[in-house]
Design a protein around this motif. Sequence first.
Motif, PDB file in Angstrom:
ATOM      1  N   LEU A 131       0.835  -1.203   0.000  1.00 16.79           N
ATOM      2  CA  LEU A 131       0.000   0.000   0.000  1.00 16.79           C
ATOM      3  C   LEU A 131       0.868   1.250   0.000  1.00 16.79           C
ATOM      4  CD1 LEU A 131      -2.828   1.201   0.108  1.00 16.79           C
ATOM      5  CD2 LEU A 131      -2.720   1.044   2.622  1.00 16.79           C
ATOM      6  N   SER A 132       1.966   1.234   0.748  1.00 13.57           N
ATOM      7  CA  SER A 132       2.876   2.385   0.774  1.00 13.57           C
ATOM      8  C   SER A 132       3.494   2.634  -0.590  1.00 13.57           C
ATOM      9  CB  SER A 132       3.978   2.158   1.813  1.00 13.57           C
ATOM     10  OG  SER A 132       3.455   2.133   3.122  1.00 13.57           O
ATOM     11  N   VAL A 133       3.843   1.555  -1.304  1.00 15.70           N
ATOM     12  CA  VAL A 133       4.402   1.698  -2.654  1.00 15.70           C
ATOM     13  C   VAL A 133       3.400   2.411  -3.549  1.00 15.70           C
ATOM     14  CG1 VAL A 133       5.096   0.446  -4.738  1.00 15.70           C
ATOM     15  CG2 VAL A 133       5.963  -0.282  -2.511  1.00 15.70           C
ATOM     16  N   ALA A 134       2.151   1.932  -3.529  1.00 19.47           N
ATOM     17  CA  ALA A 134       1.121   2.533  -4.377  1.00 19.47           C
ATOM     18  C   ALA A 134       0.869   3.994  -3.991  1.00 19.47           C
ATOM     19  CB  ALA A 134      -0.169   1.725  -4.256  1.00 19.47           C
ATOM     20  N   GLU A 135       0.802   4.277  -2.716  1.00 17.37           N
ATOM     21  CA  GLU A 135       0.538   5.656  -2.266  1.00 17.37           C
ATOM     22  C   GLU A 135       1.676   6.594  -2.658  1.00 17.37           C
ATOM     23  OE1 GLU A 135      -0.060   5.124   1.890  1.00 17.37           O
ATOM     24  OE2 GLU A 135      -2.239   4.765   1.714  1.00 17.37           O
ATOM     25  N   ASN A 136       2.908   6.121  -2.544  1.00 18.39           N
ATOM     26  CA  ASN A 136       4.051   6.958  -2.934  1.00 18.39           C
ATOM     27  C   ASN A 136       4.044   7.246  -4.430  1.00 18.39           C
ATOM     28  OD1 ASN A 136       6.140   7.677  -0.768  1.00 18.39           O
ATOM     29  ND2 ASN A 136       5.650   5.561  -0.252  1.00 18.39           N
ATOM     30  N   ILE A 137       3.641   6.257  -5.211  1.00 10.71           N
ATOM     31  CA  ILE A 137       3.563   6.482  -6.663  1.00 10.71           C
ATOM     32  C   ILE A 137       2.471   7.502  -6.978  1.00 10.71           C
ATOM     33  CG2 ILE A 137       2.897   5.396  -8.851  1.00 10.71           C
ATOM     34  CD1 ILE A 137       4.405   2.889  -7.930  1.00 10.71           C
ATOM     35  N   HIS A 138       1.316   7.347  -6.342  1.00 13.91           N
ATOM     36  CA  HIS A 138       0.218   8.290  -6.586  1.00 13.91           C
ATOM     37  C   HIS A 138       0.599   9.714  -6.159  1.00 13.91           C
ATOM     38  CE1 HIS A 138      -2.137   4.959  -7.725  1.00 13.91           C
ATOM     39  NE2 HIS A 138      -2.508   4.556  -6.508  1.00 13.91           N
ATOM     40  N   ALA A 139       1.507   9.811  -5.167  1.00 15.31           N
ATOM     41  CA  ALA A 139       1.929  11.126  -4.674  1.00 15.31           C
ATOM     42  C   ALA A 139       3.138  11.653  -5.444  1.00 15.31           C
ATOM     43  CB  ALA A 139       2.247  11.043  -3.179  1.00 15.31           C
ATOM     44  N   SER A 150       9.094   4.816  -3.744  1.00 14.31           N
ATOM     45  CA  SER A 150       8.397   3.563  -4.038  1.00 14.31           C
ATOM     46  C   SER A 150       9.382   2.477  -4.465  1.00 14.31           C
ATOM     47  CB  SER A 150       7.333   3.776  -5.127  1.00 14.31           C
ATOM     48  OG  SER A 150       7.946   4.127  -6.362  1.00 14.31           O
ATOM     49  N   PHE A 151      10.379   2.837  -5.268  1.00 15.83           N
ATOM     50  CA  PHE A 151      11.378   1.845  -5.695  1.00 15.83           C
ATOM     51  C   PHE A 151      12.264   1.422  -4.522  1.00 15.83           C
ATOM     52  CE2 PHE A 151      10.204   2.984 -10.005  1.00 15.83           C
ATOM     53  CZ  PHE A 151      10.421   1.805 -10.706  1.00 15.83           C
ATOM     54  N   ARG A 152      12.516   2.344  -3.610  1.00 18.21           N
ATOM     55  CA  ARG A 152      13.291   1.992  -2.419  1.00 18.21           C
ATOM     56  C   ARG A 152      12.536   0.959  -1.588  1.00 18.21           C
ATOM     57  NH1 ARG A 152      13.610   2.728   2.761  1.00 18.21           N
ATOM     58  NH2 ARG A 152      11.707   3.995   2.818  1.00 18.21           N
ATOM     59  N   LEU A 153      11.232   1.179  -1.440  1.00 19.83           N
ATOM     60  CA  LEU A 153      10.410   0.240  -0.685  1.00 19.83           C
ATOM     61  C   LEU A 153      10.352  -1.121  -1.366  1.00 19.83           C
ATOM     62  CD1 LEU A 153       7.446   2.578   0.359  1.00 19.83           C
ATOM     63  CD2 LEU A 153       9.126   1.515   1.889  1.00 19.83           C
ATOM     64  N   LEU A 154      10.254  -1.111  -2.683  1.00 18.41           N
ATOM     65  CA  LEU A 154      10.203  -2.378  -3.427  1.00 18.41           C
ATOM     66  C   LEU A 154      11.485  -3.174  -3.231  1.00 18.41           C
ATOM     67  CD1 LEU A 154       8.489  -1.192  -6.719  1.00 18.41           C
ATOM     68  CD2 LEU A 154       7.613  -2.949  -5.163  1.00 18.41           C
ATOM     69  N   VAL A 167       4.934 -10.336 -13.403  1.00 20.04           N
ATOM     70  CA  VAL A 167       4.389  -9.102 -13.994  1.00 20.04           C
ATOM     71  C   VAL A 167       4.995  -7.882 -13.308  1.00 20.04           C
ATOM     72  CG1 VAL A 167       2.294  -7.741 -14.377  1.00 20.04           C
ATOM     73  CG2 VAL A 167       2.239 -10.221 -14.680  1.00 20.04           C
ATOM     74  N   LEU A 168       5.138  -7.963 -11.978  1.00 22.28           N
ATOM     75  CA  LEU A 168       5.713  -6.851 -11.223  1.00 22.28           C
ATOM     76  C   LEU A 168       7.172  -6.612 -11.633  1.00 22.28           C
ATOM     77  CD1 LEU A 168       5.599  -4.756  -8.933  1.00 22.28           C
ATOM     78  CD2 LEU A 168       6.267  -6.591  -7.344  1.00 22.28           C
ATOM     79  N   VAL A 169       7.945  -7.676 -11.745  1.00 19.90           N
ATOM     80  CA  VAL A 169       9.347  -7.536 -12.146  1.00 19.90           C
ATOM     81  C   VAL A 169       9.444  -6.902 -13.525  1.00 19.90           C
ATOM     82  CG1 VAL A 169      11.430  -8.818 -12.775  1.00 19.90           C
ATOM     83  CG2 VAL A 169      10.186  -9.420 -10.701  1.00 19.90           C
ATOM     84  N   SER A 170       8.586  -7.337 -14.433  1.00 19.69           N
ATOM     85  CA  SER A 170       8.589  -6.771 -15.792  1.00 19.69           C
ATOM     86  C   SER A 170       8.253  -5.277 -15.762  1.00 19.69           C
ATOM     87  CB  SER A 170       7.581  -7.520 -16.658  1.00 19.69           C
ATOM     88  OG  SER A 170       7.504  -6.951 -17.949  1.00 19.69           O
ATOM     89  N   ALA A 171       7.282  -4.897 -14.936  1.00 19.11           N
ATOM     90  CA  ALA A 171       6.898  -3.488 -14.830  1.00 19.11           C
ATOM     91  C   ALA A 171       8.039  -2.668 -14.225  1.00 19.11           C
ATOM     92  CB  ALA A 171       5.641  -3.353 -13.984  1.00 19.11           C
ATOM     93  N   MET A 172       8.741  -3.225 -13.259  1.00 23.02           N
ATOM     94  CA  MET A 172       9.871  -2.526 -12.644  1.00 23.02           C
ATOM     95  C   MET A 172      10.998  -2.324 -13.655  1.00 23.02           C
ATOM     96  SD  MET A 172       9.982  -4.334  -8.870  1.00 23.02           S
ATOM     97  CE  MET A 172      11.472  -3.438  -8.367  1.00 23.02           C
ATOM     98  N   GLU A 173      11.256  -3.341 -14.464  1.00 23.86           N
ATOM     99  CA  GLU A 173      12.304  -3.220 -15.471  1.00 23.86           C
ATOM    100  C   GLU A 173      11.970  -2.138 -16.492  1.00 23.86           C
ATOM    101  OE1 GLU A 173      12.554  -7.162 -16.980  1.00 23.86           O
ATOM    102  OE2 GLU A 173      13.916  -7.878 -15.396  1.00 23.86           O
ATOM    103  N   ILE A 182       5.473   2.823 -13.690  1.00 19.03           N
ATOM    104  CA  ILE A 182       5.044   3.069 -12.319  1.00 19.03           C
ATOM    105  C   ILE A 182       3.533   2.874 -12.131  1.00 19.03           C
ATOM    106  CG2 ILE A 182       6.979   4.580 -11.774  1.00 19.03           C
ATOM    107  CD1 ILE A 182       5.160   6.957 -12.291  1.00 19.03           C
ATOM    108  N   ILE A 183       2.737   3.147 -13.175  1.00 20.19           N
ATOM    109  CA  ILE A 183       1.286   2.957 -13.051  1.00 20.19           C
ATOM    110  C   ILE A 183       0.966   1.481 -12.854  1.00 20.19           C
ATOM    111  CG2 ILE A 183      -0.959   3.238 -14.155  1.00 20.19           C
ATOM    112  CD1 ILE A 183       0.423   5.841 -13.277  1.00 20.19           C
ATOM    113  N   SER A 184       1.610   0.620 -13.662  1.00 15.44           N
ATOM    114  CA  SER A 184       1.386  -0.827 -13.524  1.00 15.44           C
ATOM    115  C   SER A 184       1.876  -1.329 -12.170  1.00 15.44           C
ATOM    116  CB  SER A 184       2.100  -1.579 -14.649  1.00 15.44           C
ATOM    117  OG  SER A 184       1.532  -1.267 -15.900  1.00 15.44           O
ATOM    118  N   ILE A 185       3.009  -0.782 -11.707  1.00 18.22           N
ATOM    119  CA  ILE A 185       3.537  -1.193 -10.398  1.00 18.22           C
ATOM    120  C   ILE A 185       2.532  -0.880  -9.300  1.00 18.22           C
ATOM    121  CG2 ILE A 185       5.301  -0.696  -8.658  1.00 18.22           C
ATOM    122  CD1 ILE A 185       7.271  -0.224 -10.981  1.00 18.22           C
TER     123      ILE A 185
END
Length: 257
Positions: free
Chosen positions: A161-169, A175-179, A222-228, A232-235
């Motif tokens: 949830l923190s990852v998603a909230e940081n991206i939205h903000a 968000s990448f640090r948290l991941l 899917v998450l790894v692919s989106a990170m590569e 950020i929207i998909s993540i």
Amino acid sequence: METNVQLVLLQVLKEKKASYSSPVTSNFLSKELNLTPSYVREQMSALHRKGLVRVRRGPKGGYYVEERKKLIVELDGNVSEYPYGSFSEVYQSLMREMAEQQKVISGISINGVRISPDYLDSMALDEVSAAVITTTTVDSLIIDTIKTAIEYLPKLQSACLSVAENIHAGRDGESFRLLNEMSDGLEWMEQVSHGLANVSSDEIVRRAFEAWHDRYVEQLLVLVSAMERRDIISIADICEYELIPLFAECEEIMTKA
């Protein structure tokens, strides 16, 4: 078989910590045991032929015992000695015994260093001189693993949830640090679910873990692919709408297991 005198001679060498750099002479042994030097030399020659003592020649010469390396294995508090270099065979034998008793390794230390059993394949096993192994029953392992996972799953949900909230903000870096911090935990959950699917004796529970594991691995890929791609929207969507519900479902399965 060594005579009583030979056994005493060997004991004296060990007590005096005789070595190549500090050997014990026949004169010393004769005085120590009240024996003639010639008789001592005769007995030491016999021990030398058996390979039980070594001889250093020259003015500073004498006799010494070369300590043979041993393999010491402690299994659940029981200590056994084996020939040095035989750990691979000993370990395989112990694994067969544990399988018959429905036990698994809960901890292992090699030469004083705690390791994962999976790491053994990359080690020089013939150089192992000490191993401490603790075991537990499969049922106990399942109970402990489920308990730990149930305590950890809410933390993964909160992190997602923190990852998603940081991206939205707009805080993509955070968000990448948290991941990155979550990566070990995400991988651990994959291993746990796969392991529980393999060892569960309840067919319904086993199938539930198998199905959950397959869907979880799919979302991780899917998450790894989106990170590569740095998508950020998909993540954010995967973390918030896929992983969080999956973790909640896993917690429910484990609570019922």
